[in-house]
Scaffold this motif. Structure first.
Motif, PDB file in Angstrom:
ATOM      1  N   LEU A 102      -3.489   9.954   2.566  1.00 53.50           N
ATOM      2  CA  LEU A 102      -3.319   9.860   4.017  1.00 53.50           C
ATOM      3  C   LEU A 102      -2.955   8.430   4.388  1.00 53.50           C
ATOM      4  O   LEU A 102      -3.718   7.506   4.108  1.00 53.50           O
ATOM      5  CB  LEU A 102      -4.600  10.273   4.728  1.00 53.50           C
ATOM      6  CG  LEU A 102      -5.031  11.712   4.475  1.00 53.50           C
ATOM      7  CD1 LEU A 102      -6.451  11.756   3.965  1.00 53.50           C
ATOM      8  CD2 LEU A 102      -4.900  12.537   5.727  1.00 53.50           C
ATOM      9  N   ASP A 103      -1.782   8.243   4.987  1.00 53.25           N
ATOM     10  CA  ASP A 103      -1.340   6.893   5.344  1.00 53.25           C
ATOM     11  C   ASP A 103      -1.705   6.618   6.798  1.00 53.25           C
ATOM     12  O   ASP A 103      -1.112   7.185   7.707  1.00 53.25           O
ATOM     13  CB  ASP A 103       0.178   6.748   5.131  1.00 53.25           C
ATOM     14  CG  ASP A 103       0.603   5.294   4.974  1.00 53.25           C
ATOM     15  OD1 ASP A 103      -0.176   4.411   5.382  1.00 53.25           O
ATOM     16  OD2 ASP A 103       1.705   5.048   4.450  1.00 53.25           O
ATOM     17  N   GLU A 104      -2.697   5.800   7.000  1.00 51.89           N
ATOM     18  CA  GLU A 104      -3.182   5.420   8.335  1.00 51.89           C
ATOM     19  C   GLU A 104      -3.338   6.623   9.276  1.00 51.89           C
ATOM     20  O   GLU A 104      -2.696   6.685  10.317  1.00 51.89           O
ATOM     21  CB  GLU A 104      -2.258   4.364   8.933  1.00 51.89           C
ATOM     22  CG  GLU A 104      -2.158   3.169   8.022  1.00 51.89           C
ATOM     23  CD  GLU A 104      -1.408   2.000   8.614  1.00 51.89           C
ATOM     24  OE1 GLU A 104      -1.325   1.931   9.833  1.00 51.89           O
ATOM     25  OE2 GLU A 104      -0.935   1.172   7.837  1.00 51.89           O
ATOM     26  N   PRO A 105      -4.216   7.571   8.889  1.00 51.05           N
ATOM     27  CA  PRO A 105      -4.303   8.822   9.655  1.00 51.05           C
ATOM     28  C   PRO A 105      -4.895   8.673  11.050  1.00 51.05           C
ATOM     29  O   PRO A 105      -4.690   9.550  11.879  1.00 51.05           O
ATOM     30  CB  PRO A 105      -5.197   9.703   8.788  1.00 51.05           C
ATOM     31  CG  PRO A 105      -6.020   8.750   8.012  1.00 51.05           C
ATOM     32  CD  PRO A 105      -5.144   7.565   7.758  1.00 51.05           C
TER      33      PRO A 105
ATOM     34  N   LYS B  37       0.817  -1.215   0.000  1.00 48.15           N
ATOM     35  CA  LYS B  37       0.000   0.000   0.000  1.00 48.15           C
ATOM     36  C   LYS B  37       0.852   1.267   0.000  1.00 48.15           C
ATOM     37  O   LYS B  37       0.660   2.154  -0.836  1.00 48.15           O
ATOM     38  CB  LYS B  37      -0.924   0.022   1.240  1.00 48.15           C
ATOM     39  CG  LYS B  37      -1.856  -1.165   1.334  1.00 48.15           C
ATOM     40  CD  LYS B  37      -2.771  -1.070   2.542  1.00 48.15           C
ATOM     41  CE  LYS B  37      -2.042  -1.107   3.867  1.00 48.15           C
ATOM     42  NZ  LYS B  37      -1.420  -2.392   4.190  1.00 48.15           N
ATOM     43  N   THR B  38       1.784   1.333   0.946  1.00 47.34           N
ATOM     44  CA  THR B  38       2.619   2.528   1.041  1.00 47.34           C
ATOM     45  C   THR B  38       3.485   2.679  -0.205  1.00 47.34           C
ATOM     46  O   THR B  38       3.631   3.785  -0.743  1.00 47.34           O
ATOM     47  CB  THR B  38       3.495   2.459   2.311  1.00 47.34           C
ATOM     48  OG1 THR B  38       2.635   2.352   3.450  1.00 47.34           O
ATOM     49  CG2 THR B  38       4.358   3.693   2.460  1.00 47.34           C
ATOM     50  N   THR B  39       4.022   1.567  -0.680  1.00 43.76           N
ATOM     51  CA  THR B  39       4.850   1.605  -1.882  1.00 43.76           C
ATOM     52  C   THR B  39       4.042   2.148  -3.065  1.00 43.76           C
ATOM     53  O   THR B  39       4.526   2.985  -3.829  1.00 43.76           O
ATOM     54  CB  THR B  39       5.377   0.192  -2.198  1.00 43.76           C
ATOM     55  OG1 THR B  39       5.987  -0.345  -1.029  1.00 43.76           O
ATOM     56  CG2 THR B  39       6.376   0.226  -3.338  1.00 43.76           C
TER      57      THR B  39
END
Ligand code: ATP
Ligand code: MG
Lengths: 253, 268
Positions: free
Chosen positions: B157-160, B39-41
């Motif tokens: 937004l990454d795991e906000p 996901k982050t990648t």
């Protein structure tokens, strides 16, 4: 998490950590003796082969860990000919400094790749270092990869806010680095603080004497390896000072 | 419009993304999948932090390979998982001003943007506070303001809400909803299925670097989620047992039930 230690069954892995620590130190001392690429380049490859055959760390793995040093190597080789004349000699010295750096990194990496954290602390402590220091060294070594990754994340976060290091002169660039250094410092201090709580809660430092769960004992093979390492180092000393090999004078007389 | 065409990405020999196609406009898309699914990648490709090994990413017609992250930061804002990874200024005002300064805007414009961004995340009056002294939810909102001040069209937004208590995460969710209604496209990376149900219009599910689902939320929750290591929200279970079908909030469930609860009590 990226880790240096590779759990394998090899001669280097089985060697007593004390022998490996002494060997690494002598190896680093040996490369500092020479500045002639004709000696340093083969020496680098010898250590690479030792890692591959005696440590079962493939050449490819070793190269991957050295890769981050590439920019420094390139800069070193590029800058020397600019400040030193004749230029060809400058190139030579650039190469020689890079080789020293690479070999230094390679030796440290091989020590870390073939020695577990517990053995490393034990090795340092048995060599006479107070165990707080032993632990400090080994924890710091363990956090280098984590720190490396953290720095990458922080740089990514700042780049997403339009931050660019590449722009500007030296002073602006140095000032721009605070955008990375401050979050890095804060995060590392937090980790250190958490770590100290974790250690204290397990009664680290409560008693002046400390019991080690694992003991290490030098085997015959370890003594042979130690003798061999010291012998090779003496040979290197003799080659340099007795025979005058491997050294080029940087400052012309 | 963000257009991702068949991207692959490899981290030292390991293929982490294996051919992903994706498009996104002004909607809220949730990006879900297990730890390490990529996901982050994937998200880092959308603002050019990573460039695909093959395939292409275009943001409003700009190919990310031909533009720097700084240039793309005007289009795509990326709020990192840990807000503390970006704070370094002595006060909130300067922290938010950092991005617009990098864009080379005028003093007046910078000031206007900072005020606007702080207002958008409900942090007016915090200008002189030290970023590190804020609460978890305030830090997360400040991080959003920092990115918002760049006026990006899309926001990642990454795991906000990870690690925030109920009230703090509520304030972050509210902020996200507001940004969406103002026309921003939002990519929400999360493990929280309740949050997906409540906020997302569309869901993309990754597994081992491949896209295994991309479609409306309703359809997403009809999948056998257990197979992907995900849980169904309790609200959905409850609503289905009550025969009310798919709902996205307690309020909606109540409405479907005709505003009548147990014993015929009328609920708001
Ligand atoms: N900098 C890196 N170097 C090498 N491998 C990496 C790096 N960053 C991520 N990976 C690897 O790529 C894979 C995908 O990671 P990624 O962070 O994209 O997953 P994720 O879906 O965001 O997971 P999470 O839910 O844990 O945040 C993982 O296997 C991870 O180990
Ligand atoms: Mg992630």
């Amino acid at each position: 998490m990226v880790q240096f230690y590779r759990e394998r069954d090899s001669l280097l892995h089985r060697l007593d950590p004390r022998v490996k620590i002494i060997g690494t130190t002598l190896g680093i001392a040996a490369i500092m003796l020479y500045n002639d690429p004709v000696v340093l380049i083969p020496l680098f490859f010898v250590f690479l082969l030792i890692g591959a055959f005696l440590g079962k760390i493939s050449i490819r793995e070793q190269m991957t860990l050295l890769k981050p040093l590439l920019p420094i190597v390139i800069i070193t080789i590029a800058v020397w000919p600019l400040i030193y004349k004749p230029r060809l000699m400058g190139v030579l010295f650039g190469v020689s400094f890079s080789m020293r750096l690479l070999t230094f990194a390679l030796l440290t990496f091989l020590l870390l790749a073939t020695t577990s954290q517990a053995d490393l602390i034990l090795g340092f402590v048995k060599l006479g270092m107070p165990h707080e220091y032993g632990l400090t060294i080994s924890i710091s070594l363990r956090y280098i990869p984590t720190l490396y990754r953290l720095a990458g994340t922080i740089m990514d976060a700042q780049k997403s806010r339009g931050w660019e290091v590449e722009k500007g002169n030296f002073i602006t660039r140095a000032r721009k680095m605070t955008a990375v250094l401050i979050p890095l410092l804060v995060s590392s201090l937090k980790t250190a603080h958490e770590l100290s709580i974790a250690l204290e809660s397990r009664s680290f430092g409560a008693s002046p004497r400390r019991t080690f769960i694992r003991e290490i004992r030098m085997t015959k093979g370890d003594y042979v390896a130690l003798a061999l390492t010291i012998g090779l180092f003496l040979l290197a000393l003799y080659a340099r000072y007795g025979l005058g090999l491997g050294h080029i004078s940087i400052y012309p007389r | 419009m963000i257009r991702v065409k068949n991207i692959h990405f490899t981290y030292n020999d390991r293929e982490v993304l294996r051919g992903i196609d994706f498009r996104m406009g002004n909607e809220i898309v949730a990006l879900v999948g297990q730890n390490g699914s990529g996901k982050t990648t994937f998200a880092k490709h959308l603002n050019g932090l990573l460039k695909p090994t093959s395939g292409s990413v275009e943001v409003d017609g700009l190919d990310t390979r031909e533009h720097t992250v700084a240039e793309l930061s005007r289009l795509v804002g990326y709020v990192f998982q840990n807000p503390e990874h970006m704070f370094f200024e002595e006060n909130v005002f300067r922290e938010v001003a950092f991005g617009p300064k990098n864009l080379g805007l005028s003093e007046d414009e910078i000031e206007a943007r900072v005020r606007w961004a702080l207002k958008a995340v409900n942090l007016e009056g915090y200008e002189e506070r030290t970023p590190y002294s804020l609460s978890g939810g305030e830090k997360q909102r400040l991080a959003i303001a920092c990115v918002l001040a760049m006026k990006p069209r899309y926001i990642i937004l990454d795991e906000p809400t990870t690690g925030l208590d109920a009230r703090n995460s509520e304030s972050v969710i509210e902020t996200i909803g507001r940004l969406h209604s103002e026309g921003h496209g939002i990519l929400l990376i999360t493990h929280d299925m309740e949050l997906v149900l409540r906020m997302a219009e569309r869901v993309m599910l990754l597994k081992e670097g491949r896209k295994v689902f991309d479609g409306p939320v309703e359809e997403f929750f009809s999948l056998e989620l257990g197979a992907y290591g995900l849980d169904r929200p309790e609200l959905l279970e409850a609503s289905e047992r009550l025969g009310a079908g798919f709902v996205r909030s307690v309020g909606e469930l109540m409405k479907k039930l005709g505003g009548e609860g147990v014993d015929g009590a009328v609920l708001p």
